[in-house]
Design an enzyme around this catalytic site. Structure first.
Site, PDB file in Angstrom:
ATOM      1  N   THR A   1      -5.599  66.672  35.320  1.00  0.00           N
ATOM      2  CA  THR A   1      -6.664  67.578  35.758  1.00  0.00           C
ATOM      3  C   THR A   1      -7.723  67.711  34.668  1.00  0.00           C
ATOM      4  O   THR A   1      -8.931  67.598  34.930  1.00  0.00           O
ATOM      5  CB  THR A   1      -6.064  68.960  36.106  1.00  0.00           C
TER       6      THR A   1
ATOM      7  N   GLN B   1      -1.826  58.080  39.256  1.00  0.00           N
ATOM      8  CA  GLN B   1      -0.704  57.572  40.064  1.00  0.00           C
ATOM      9  C   GLN B   1      -0.464  56.075  39.851  1.00  0.00           C
ATOM     10  O   GLN B   1       0.606  55.577  40.188  1.00  0.00           O
ATOM     11  CB  GLN B   1      -0.950  57.833  41.560  1.00  0.00           C
TER      12      GLN B   1
ATOM     13  N   SER C   1      -1.734  60.757  33.024  1.00  0.00           N
ATOM     14  CA  SER C   1      -0.998  61.996  32.796  1.00  0.00           C
ATOM     15  C   SER C   1       0.480  61.672  32.576  1.00  0.00           C
ATOM     16  O   SER C   1       1.101  60.993  33.406  1.00  0.00           O
ATOM     17  CB  SER C   1      -1.172  62.891  34.021  1.00  0.00           C
TER      18      SER C   1
ATOM     19  N   THR D   1      -5.819  72.508  18.574  1.00  0.00           N
ATOM     20  CA  THR D   1      -4.766  71.887  17.763  1.00  0.00           C
ATOM     21  C   THR D   1      -3.998  70.876  18.607  1.00  0.00           C
ATOM     22  O   THR D   1      -3.576  71.176  19.720  1.00  0.00           O
ATOM     23  CB  THR D   1      -3.814  72.977  17.222  1.00  0.00           C
TER      24      THR D   1
ATOM     25  N   CYS E   1      -0.398  74.757  51.749  1.00  0.00           N
ATOM     26  CA  CYS E   1       0.151  75.820  52.583  1.00  0.00           C
ATOM     27  C   CYS E   1      -0.387  77.168  52.136  1.00  0.00           C
ATOM     28  O   CYS E   1       0.116  77.774  51.210  1.00  0.00           O
ATOM     29  CB  CYS E   1       1.661  75.807  52.461  1.00  0.00           C
TER      30      CYS E   1
END
Ligand SMILES: Cc1ncc(COP(=O)(O)O)c(C=O)c1O
Length: 380
Positions: free
Chosen positions: A70, A178, A198, A236, A323
């Site tokens: 993100t 992905q 990530s 940091t 949801c």
């Protein structure tokens, strides 16, 4: 337990966690400190950067550590937009990006940038022709997801990169969260300027990630207050996380070499077996699709109900239906592929890792086949 939600997150490898604990405890110094402990920590960070760069065949100074996908997407997109805004305010992306890119573009629109959202075909793929047509003289950035997190669709990144190399004012950002370790991508050959990854998607530790920033590409910092990470990303450094990520990446790249055919075999089994179950339709493309993500719909069943029923058997899959107030929202990605709102609102995602076994897939298929008839009619 049968864990088939590896695109949401993976379990960290035991070896990776050992590295993480050891570095956290033995090398706890702040890399900015001038004493020996600081220098040791800085040394480890440098080694992790080089190790990651070697795996990706890029230079160490092109790796910038972040907290994950993100942040990487936000930094690449906003950092480019704000750095280059005097050259132009037009940005290009697709309708099928992960929310961390998509919502960033929405924010930039609200701030006066103009965004073209490219549509996709029924396989979820953008066309090279559409990318070409969308480019204007004010375009400063094209940002495209490599492997779709919901469907596994692979975008023609190398072809798009080659095309964009004829437009030197346009930066090319790829969300490879992905794809990395699952679908090969040659960063240099694809002429990529910025690439997001990530660690928790490849058995690293959550809260760690990286952004590849091609040598010479400038970004406007989005976090201020220090001079860390080439003065682009203050704070940091997460030394243990970076070292653990380097280890996870090496381990998974080795698996990608040796065990790719294993994933392909499991994927093929799912693609062929799922449609034989009454009520199941596959949403993922059958070709040019990542081997670890399969998306399907069971239109007669509310996806949350199916997930809970599988979960009761300790089989974990996911839905992409966000949801809110217990109402399923159809998947933006599946709608963009032309699926109807019932199919797009009843999607289930199964995502594998190199650890997934054939026996687990067999059990999953058997249980799914048993559960579906018991749930038909249990819709919203
Ligand atoms: C394609 C893609 N991009 C970005 C992200 C965000 O990554 P992170 O969870 O590390 O913030 C995800 C997470 O699911 C993803 O699938």
């Amino acid at each position: 337990m049968i864990y088939l939600d590896n695109s949401a997150t993976t379990r960290p490898h035991q070896d990776v966690l050992e590295t993480y604990t050891k570095v956290s405890y033995d090398y706890f110094g702040n890399p900015s400190s001038l004493h020996t402990l600081g220098m040791e920590a800085e040394g480890l960070l440098t080694k992790a950067r080089s190790a990651i760069a070697d795996q990706l065949h890029v230079s160490a100074k092109e790796i910038l550590f972040t907290s994950g996908g993100t942040e990487g997407n936000n930094l690449a997109i906003k950092g480019t937009a704000y750095h280059k805004k005097s050259r132009g305010r037009h940005l290009i992306t697709t309708e099928v990006e992960h929310a961390s890119s998509y919502e960033t573009y929405k924010e930039l629109e609200a701030d006066g940038f103009e965004v073209t959202y490219l549509s996709v075909d029924s396989n979820g793929r953008v066309s090279l022709e559409d990318v070409k047509k969308a480019i204007r003289k004010e375009t400063i950035l094209v940002s495209i997801i490599h492997v779709n997190n919901e469907t596994g669709t692979i975008q023609p990144i190398e072809e798009i990169g080659q095309l964009l190399s004829h437009f030197p004012q346009v930066r090319f950002h790829v969300d490879d969260v992905q794809g990395i370790t699952k679908v090969p991508l040659n960063i240099k050959k694809a002429k990529i300027d910025l690439l997001t990854a990530s660690a928790h998607k490849f058995h690293g530790v959550r809260g760690t990630g990286m952004l590849y920033v091609r040598n010479g590409v400038r970004l406007k910092p989005q976090i201020h207050g220090g001079v860390q990470e080439m003065e682009v990303r203050s704070g940091t450094e997460h030394v243990a996380g970076a070292v653990a990520m380097a280890r996870a990446l090496r381990m998974e790249m080795e698996k990608a070499q040796k065990e790719k055919s294993h994933l392909v075999k499991l994927h093929s089994k799912l693609i062929h077996s799922l449609p034989t179950i009454d009520g199941v339709t596959i949403n993922s493309p059958l070709e040019k699709s990542a081997p670890h993500i399969i998306n399907f719909s069971v239109e007669s069943i509310k996806p949350e109900v199916l997930i809970q029923s599988l979960s009761a058997k300790k089989i974990y899959v996911s839905t992409k239906s966000a949801c809110s107030s217990k109402l399923a929202e159809p998947s933006r990605v599946l709608l963009a592929m032309g699926k109807n709102s019932t199919a797009a609102g009843s999607a289930i995602r199964v995502s594998l890792s190199y650890e997934t076994t054939e026996k687990e897939i067999d059990v999953f298929l058997r249980e799914l086949k048993k559960i579906i008839p018991t749930l038909v009619g249990v819709r919203k």
